[in-house]
Design an enzyme around this catalytic site. Sequence first.
Site, PDB file in Angstrom:
ATOM      1  N   THR A 119       0.723  -1.378  -0.023  1.00 60.77           N
ATOM      2  CA  THR A 119      -0.113   0.240   0.565  1.00 60.77           C
ATOM      3  C   THR A 119       1.114   1.240   0.041  1.00 60.77           C
ATOM      4  O   THR A 119       1.740   1.301   0.312  1.00 60.77           O
ATOM      5  CB  THR A 119      -1.133  -0.686   1.777  1.00 60.77           C
ATOM      6  OG1 THR A 119      -0.194   0.157   2.811  1.00 60.77           O
ATOM      7  CG2 THR A 119      -1.780  -0.760   1.319  1.00 60.77           C
ATOM      8  N   ASP A 120      -0.079   2.717  -0.801  1.00 60.51           N
ATOM      9  CA  ASP A 120       0.917   3.630  -0.720  1.00 60.51           C
ATOM     10  C   ASP A 120      -0.005   4.278   0.595  1.00 60.51           C
ATOM     11  O   ASP A 120      -0.696   3.885   1.883  1.00 60.51           O
ATOM     12  CB  ASP A 120       0.328   3.896  -1.540  1.00 60.51           C
ATOM     13  CG  ASP A 120      -0.878   4.707  -2.136  1.00 60.51           C
ATOM     14  OD1 ASP A 120      -1.477   4.174  -0.859  1.00 60.51           O
ATOM     15  OD2 ASP A 120      -0.554   4.596  -3.120  1.00 60.51           O
ATOM     16  N   GLN A 121       1.225   6.028   0.483  1.00 59.13           N
ATOM     17  CA  GLN A 121       0.754   6.275   2.019  1.00 59.13           C
ATOM     18  C   GLN A 121      -0.373   7.059   2.116  1.00 59.13           C
ATOM     19  O   GLN A 121      -1.180   6.962   3.140  1.00 59.13           O
ATOM     20  CB  GLN A 121       1.733   7.879   1.862  1.00 59.13           C
ATOM     21  CG  GLN A 121       1.271   9.054   2.524  1.00 59.13           C
ATOM     22  CD  GLN A 121       2.290  10.073   2.638  1.00 59.13           C
ATOM     23  OE1 GLN A 121       2.658  10.009   1.742  1.00 59.13           O
ATOM     24  NE2 GLN A 121       2.346  10.724   3.679  1.00 59.13           N
ATOM     25  N   VAL A 154      -3.826   3.234  -0.167  1.00 60.54           N
ATOM     26  CA  VAL A 154      -4.321   1.955  -0.985  1.00 60.54           C
ATOM     27  C   VAL A 154      -3.456   1.593  -1.876  1.00 60.54           C
ATOM     28  O   VAL A 154      -2.354   2.002  -1.767  1.00 60.54           O
ATOM     29  CB  VAL A 154      -5.073   2.990  -2.590  1.00 60.54           C
ATOM     30  CG1 VAL A 154      -5.450   2.639  -3.254  1.00 60.54           C
ATOM     31  CG2 VAL A 154      -6.187   4.035  -1.732  1.00 60.54           C
TER      32      VAL A 154
END
Length: 137
Positions: free
Chosen positions: A19-21, A24
Site C-alpha cells: 500500500t501507499d501513503q 491504497v
Amino acid sequence: MEICRYRSTSQIEVRYAETDQMGVVHHSVYAVWFEKARTDFFKQIGSTYADVEKEGFVCPVLELNVRYRNPTHYGDVVNIETTLERIGHLHFRFRYRLSVSGVLCTTGSTLHCFLKDGKPTCELPAQVSLFFPPEVK
C-alpha cells in the site's frame, strides 16, 4: 480471436507493504499480481511455468494494461479471475478481473507470445495446445 473457456482463480491478501501513503494498493503491485495469476493459471491446468520452459519455450510480456475501478486496501482479500485468449497465430492475451467481496476493483491484461530458441513461434507448449488445437487447413 479464440477464447479459452477455462477460468483460473487466485486469491491474494493485500500486505501492508503493497500500500501507499493513502492506504491504497500501489499501482506497481498489479503487475506482480498479474504474474501470480498467470502462474496459478498454469498450475491449475496441470502444468507450471517451469514445465513450459523445460519444453524450450519462454513467454515474455509484450504489453501490460491496467484499469483501476475501485481501490484495494491492506487486509483485503483480492480474487483474481484469469482467462486466456489467442490473437492470430503468435499472440496471447491474459485477461484479469480483480474483485473484493464481489466488487470489481481492477481489470487488466497482458499480451504475450511464445518464443522458442529466441524466436516467435506458432508452436505451443503441450498444456496450452490442449486449449487451442491446430488449425485444420
